[in-house]
Design a protein around this motif. Sequence first.
Motif, PDB file in Angstrom:
ATOM      1  N   ASP A  42      17.463   6.420   8.473  1.00  0.00           N
ATOM      2  CA  ASP A  42      18.758   5.734   8.522  1.00  0.00           C
ATOM      3  C   ASP A  42      19.876   6.630   7.997  1.00  0.00           C
ATOM      4  O   ASP A  42      20.994   6.643   8.538  1.00  0.00           O
ATOM      5  CB  ASP A  42      18.695   4.440   7.700  1.00  0.00           C
ATOM      6  N   ILE A  43      19.581   7.384   6.948  1.00  0.00           N
ATOM      7  CA  ILE A  43      20.577   8.304   6.388  1.00  0.00           C
ATOM      8  C   ILE A  43      20.904   9.404   7.395  1.00  0.00           C
ATOM      9  O   ILE A  43      22.080   9.745   7.620  1.00  0.00           O
ATOM     10  CB  ILE A  43      20.067   8.907   5.065  1.00  0.00           C
ATOM     11  N   LEU A  44      19.884   9.977   8.022  1.00  0.00           N
ATOM     12  CA  LEU A  44      20.119  11.039   9.008  1.00  0.00           C
ATOM     13  C   LEU A  44      20.879  10.502  10.209  1.00  0.00           C
ATOM     14  O   LEU A  44      21.762  11.172  10.757  1.00  0.00           O
ATOM     15  CB  LEU A  44      18.782  11.642   9.459  1.00  0.00           C
ATOM     16  N   ARG A  45      20.550   9.284  10.634  1.00  0.00           N
ATOM     17  CA  ARG A  45      21.232   8.692  11.782  1.00  0.00           C
ATOM     18  C   ARG A  45      22.720   8.502  11.498  1.00  0.00           C
ATOM     19  O   ARG A  45      23.566   8.608  12.395  1.00  0.00           O
ATOM     20  CB  ARG A  45      20.567   7.356  12.132  1.00  0.00           C
ATOM     21  N   LYS A  46      23.033   8.251  10.262  1.00  0.00           N
ATOM     22  CA  LYS A  46      24.428   8.062   9.853  1.00  0.00           C
ATOM     23  C   LYS A  46      25.226   9.360   9.992  1.00  0.00           C
ATOM     24  O   LYS A  46      26.410   9.336  10.366  1.00  0.00           O
ATOM     25  CB  LYS A  46      24.453   7.560   8.408  1.00  0.00           C
ATOM     26  N   HIS A  47      24.582  10.505   9.701  1.00  0.00           N
ATOM     27  CA  HIS A  47      25.304  11.788   9.684  1.00  0.00           C
ATOM     28  C   HIS A  47      25.098  12.598  10.960  1.00  0.00           C
ATOM     29  O   HIS A  47      25.902  13.492  11.250  1.00  0.00           O
ATOM     30  CB  HIS A  47      24.863  12.614   8.474  1.00  0.00           C
ATOM     31  N   LEU A  48      24.026  12.346  11.685  1.00  0.00           N
ATOM     32  CA  LEU A  48      23.749  13.091  12.921  1.00  0.00           C
ATOM     33  C   LEU A  48      23.919  12.113  14.085  1.00  0.00           C
ATOM     34  O   LEU A  48      22.975  11.430  14.475  1.00  0.00           O
ATOM     35  CB  LEU A  48      22.333  13.674  12.895  1.00  0.00           C
ATOM     36  N   ASP A  49      25.129  12.057  14.630  1.00  0.00           N
ATOM     37  CA  ASP A  49      25.448  10.995  15.578  1.00  0.00           C
ATOM     38  C   ASP A  49      25.244  11.366  17.043  1.00  0.00           C
ATOM     39  O   ASP A  49      25.598  10.595  17.927  1.00  0.00           O
ATOM     40  CB  ASP A  49      26.882  10.512  15.368  1.00  0.00           C
ATOM     41  N   SER A  52       0.838  -1.192   0.000  1.00  0.00           N
ATOM     42  CA  SER A  52       0.000   0.000   0.000  1.00  0.00           C
ATOM     43  C   SER A  52       0.875   1.244   0.000  1.00  0.00           C
ATOM     44  O   SER A  52       2.056   1.218   0.370  1.00  0.00           O
ATOM     45  CB  SER A  52      -0.916   0.013   1.225  1.00  0.00           C
ATOM     46  N   ILE A  53       0.291   2.354  -0.392  1.00  0.00           N
ATOM     47  CA  ILE A  53       1.036   3.608  -0.457  1.00  0.00           C
ATOM     48  C   ILE A  53       1.499   4.048   0.928  1.00  0.00           C
ATOM     49  O   ILE A  53       2.556   4.662   1.085  1.00  0.00           O
ATOM     50  CB  ILE A  53       0.175   4.707  -1.139  1.00  0.00           C
ATOM     51  N   TRP A  54       0.712   3.693   1.972  1.00  0.00           N
ATOM     52  CA  TRP A  54       1.090   4.083   3.329  1.00  0.00           C
ATOM     53  C   TRP A  54       2.294   3.273   3.807  1.00  0.00           C
ATOM     54  O   TRP A  54       3.188   3.807   4.462  1.00  0.00           O
ATOM     55  CB  TRP A  54      -0.100   3.894   4.270  1.00  0.00           C
ATOM     56  N   GLU A  55       2.312   1.979   3.459  1.00  0.00           N
ATOM     57  CA  GLU A  55       3.466   1.159   3.810  1.00  0.00           C
ATOM     58  C   GLU A  55       4.706   1.667   3.083  1.00  0.00           C
ATOM     59  O   GLU A  55       5.792   1.754   3.650  1.00  0.00           O
ATOM     60  CB  GLU A  55       3.183  -0.302   3.450  1.00  0.00           C
ATOM     61  N   TRP A  56       4.545   1.993   1.820  1.00  0.00           N
ATOM     62  CA  TRP A  56       5.656   2.518   1.037  1.00  0.00           C
ATOM     63  C   TRP A  56       6.145   3.839   1.616  1.00  0.00           C
ATOM     64  O   TRP A  56       7.350   4.102   1.683  1.00  0.00           O
ATOM     65  CB  TRP A  56       5.208   2.683  -0.410  1.00  0.00           C
ATOM     66  N   SER A  57       5.186   4.657   2.066  1.00  0.00           N
ATOM     67  CA  SER A  57       5.541   5.947   2.668  1.00  0.00           C
ATOM     68  C   SER A  57       6.401   5.760   3.905  1.00  0.00           C
ATOM     69  O   SER A  57       7.425   6.431   4.079  1.00  0.00           O
ATOM     70  CB  SER A  57       4.264   6.724   3.018  1.00  0.00           C
ATOM     71  N   HIS A  58       6.015   4.844   4.764  1.00  0.00           N
ATOM     72  CA  HIS A  58       6.775   4.634   5.994  1.00  0.00           C
ATOM     73  C   HIS A  58       8.118   3.948   5.730  1.00  0.00           C
ATOM     74  O   HIS A  58       9.081   4.162   6.467  1.00  0.00           O
ATOM     75  CB  HIS A  58       5.937   3.831   6.997  1.00  0.00           C
ATOM     76  N   GLN A  59       8.180   3.148   4.680  1.00  0.00           N
ATOM     77  CA  GLN A  59       9.466   2.575   4.291  1.00  0.00           C
ATOM     78  C   GLN A  59      10.423   3.670   3.823  1.00  0.00           C
ATOM     79  O   GLN A  59      11.619   3.659   4.165  1.00  0.00           O
ATOM     80  CB  GLN A  59       9.266   1.533   3.193  1.00  0.00           C
ATOM     81  N   LEU A  60       9.911   4.613   3.025  1.00  0.00           N
ATOM     82  CA  LEU A  60      10.732   5.739   2.585  1.00  0.00           C
ATOM     83  C   LEU A  60      11.215   6.559   3.774  1.00  0.00           C
ATOM     84  O   LEU A  60      12.384   6.961   3.842  1.00  0.00           O
ATOM     85  CB  LEU A  60       9.931   6.628   1.632  1.00  0.00           C
ATOM     86  N   GLN A  61      10.301   6.808   4.711  1.00  0.00           N
ATOM     87  CA  GLN A  61      10.689   7.570   5.895  1.00  0.00           C
ATOM     88  C   GLN A  61      11.764   6.823   6.680  1.00  0.00           C
ATOM     89  O   GLN A  61      12.729   7.428   7.168  1.00  0.00           O
ATOM     90  CB  GLN A  61       9.473   7.837   6.785  1.00  0.00           C
ATOM     91  N   GLY A  62      11.609   5.504   6.810  1.00  0.00           N
ATOM     92  CA  GLY A  62      12.604   4.715   7.531  1.00  0.00           C
ATOM     93  C   GLY A  62      13.977   4.790   6.888  1.00  0.00           C
ATOM     94  O   GLY A  62      15.001   4.910   7.579  1.00  0.00           O
TER      95      GLY A  62
END
Length: 706
Positions: free
Chosen positions: A215-222, A201-211
Amino acid sequence: MKNTLRSIPLIRFCIPFILGIISYDHFQLPYIYPTLGLGLGLSILLHMFQKRNPFGFGIMFYLNLFLLGQSVCHYHAVPYLSDSSDKVIPKQVEGWIGTIRSVPKIKNHIEFEVQLDAIKINGQYQISDAKILSRVELDKTSLELGYGEKILSNARIQDIPTATNPNSFDYKTFLYRKGIRYQTFIKEAEYRVLSYPAETSIWEWSHQLQGKGLDILRKHLDSPNEYAVGAALILGSKSEMGEAVKNAYGDTGATHVLAVSGLHVGILMMIVNFLFGLLGRRNGNVFLWIRLMISLGVLWSFALVTGASPSVLRATTMFSFVMVGTIMNKGGNIYNTLAASAIFLLFIQPSMLFQPGFQLSYLAVIGIVFFQPIIYKKWYVENKFGDYIWQLISVSLAAQLTTLPISLFYFHQFPSYFLISGIIVIPAAGIIMNCGLALLVLEQIPFLAFLGEWIGHLLYGVIWLMNSFIFMLSHLPFSKIEHINISIFEMLMLYASIGCLMLGIYRLNPKLYLGALTLAMVFSSSYCVRNIQLYHQSKTVIYDAKGLALDSWFNGKVYHHSPLNEKELFYASNGQRNRDKYHHYEKDTIFKHEAFIQSGPLKLMIINSEHPQISSTHKMNIDGIILGKGAFINFEALMEDYNFDFIVADGSNSSYKVKKWKQYIPPSMGHIPFYHTKNGAIIIKHQQNETGYPSHVICQSTQNQN
């Protein structure tokens, strides 16, 4: 005035529609659909005679809009009102299967919304479409739960309890308006995750994109604070934000940057418009429509990447209407566009009207659209940098003017340094949004990853500087004015005054300025009179809490007694203390001797595991008895040793235990009231009887009772 009203027809249509929603929420009037049909029929008849009776046609038209608002509410509420609906859960449920439909929040537990797929009754599963709020014990397994996963559980599904303490937050109504009627508390051994193919579903896809973005932000904002603010501001995720950060941003009036909403969508629109501006000016209709389609695509893609939260969808819808209205009718009125977006959203979910975020969003935009140009033109600044600062200040002042009354009503505080925080936070939010979106894009392009590293460092630095500034500002003296409590009437008087001021400015009518001043004086008078009454009140409140929590007001002071910790006490008493404007108190300031406490004219005896029932050599006169945890009572001995008027069992006692106690009450004591705070806090008002001796009026509170 007539020309003004004709230029904003959708505003005129929106008002009765909203009033219909409000009336249904408060009264739930029956027979909505037949009434609407009758109203529509009469409108058609009146339309035939419109030239003869335009006034009657107008009245009936607005009445139909009012009834339409009620009908929309009725349509959305019917599944929850019918006992046969699949959204209603019977008491005898033995187990259930559901899908997680919100991003799990980490608190002392894991909290998320579940859309039920089936419930188990008498060993058989049957379809259910109800929504429940689930809380799972915090452990390694629960930390891995995510949006879209299916879980099987035998945890008991319960009704959400009504608020029992006076003036406290009505959580039951809040969840009901979101379509949630039930809750469940799941222990570690009471659930398991089912292995199902991933949803598409589009909502599942949306939350996957957010996840992936997180992960990218967690990599750079430690560091925790920088990651929490970056995740909230760029991707709308506040699950890992600590109380210290929330309080600092709230105290300085910068909370709006922590929830992706109108500010962030507005910044994104500015970025898109800037990029289109690089192509030069093009006025052809084809180019304008292509630009509109691309802009809408960018906005809604951003909404999906940020998890499609209600605040993001609301802001995106609002700005989408603004963009479409601008393209379709360049001379159109922005107020009509805002009204159209509000009507559209309320058709989809009328309960959205009662969400503070919805109200604040529209009021802030209206304030900026109307007042910002007026404020900005009052002072001409030649210096470009100074002019930019003045623009930011004028925007903050305009938004604050129209949101102040409702902010005071909901949050009871005023951030003193909101102008200073706005000057820093708004530009910083723009830089963070640009850097964050660029980082998310560059991380997907392998040969540009080195640029992502540099942008990641810049992003971290800007967030760190913004956080440092906000924390510094929050620790300055008088950073916020707390415990400002206004009534609904006073809030409406403030808005009526602001409305008169807006009309006065628009129509250049001095009489409207006088009206605005008069309404402001009505507000001030009501506020002062109510505060004088609160100052001279004399009462005691025994709160519904996990133990004894007692506040007494008399002689203009508040006295307090409770063995509970500050967090438990705050949860129980904050609503009443905010209303009565008392926040400076000392623990155990009530006179206490062993099991006896005296609060002004009120004399109480406590019976619990620490203070067993005390025998008396002579019969003592007291006002009441409070039964706490571990209390053991001999009612016959109690009647022989004391004269008392009431008994209160505090919240540490179960309903079952209180029921058992009542079964053993001797007939001679049957006239004495026996209260349980789980059914509502006890309010004891002190007064004098005809002989001049103190007497007490006792009542059990409902949620808004004073």
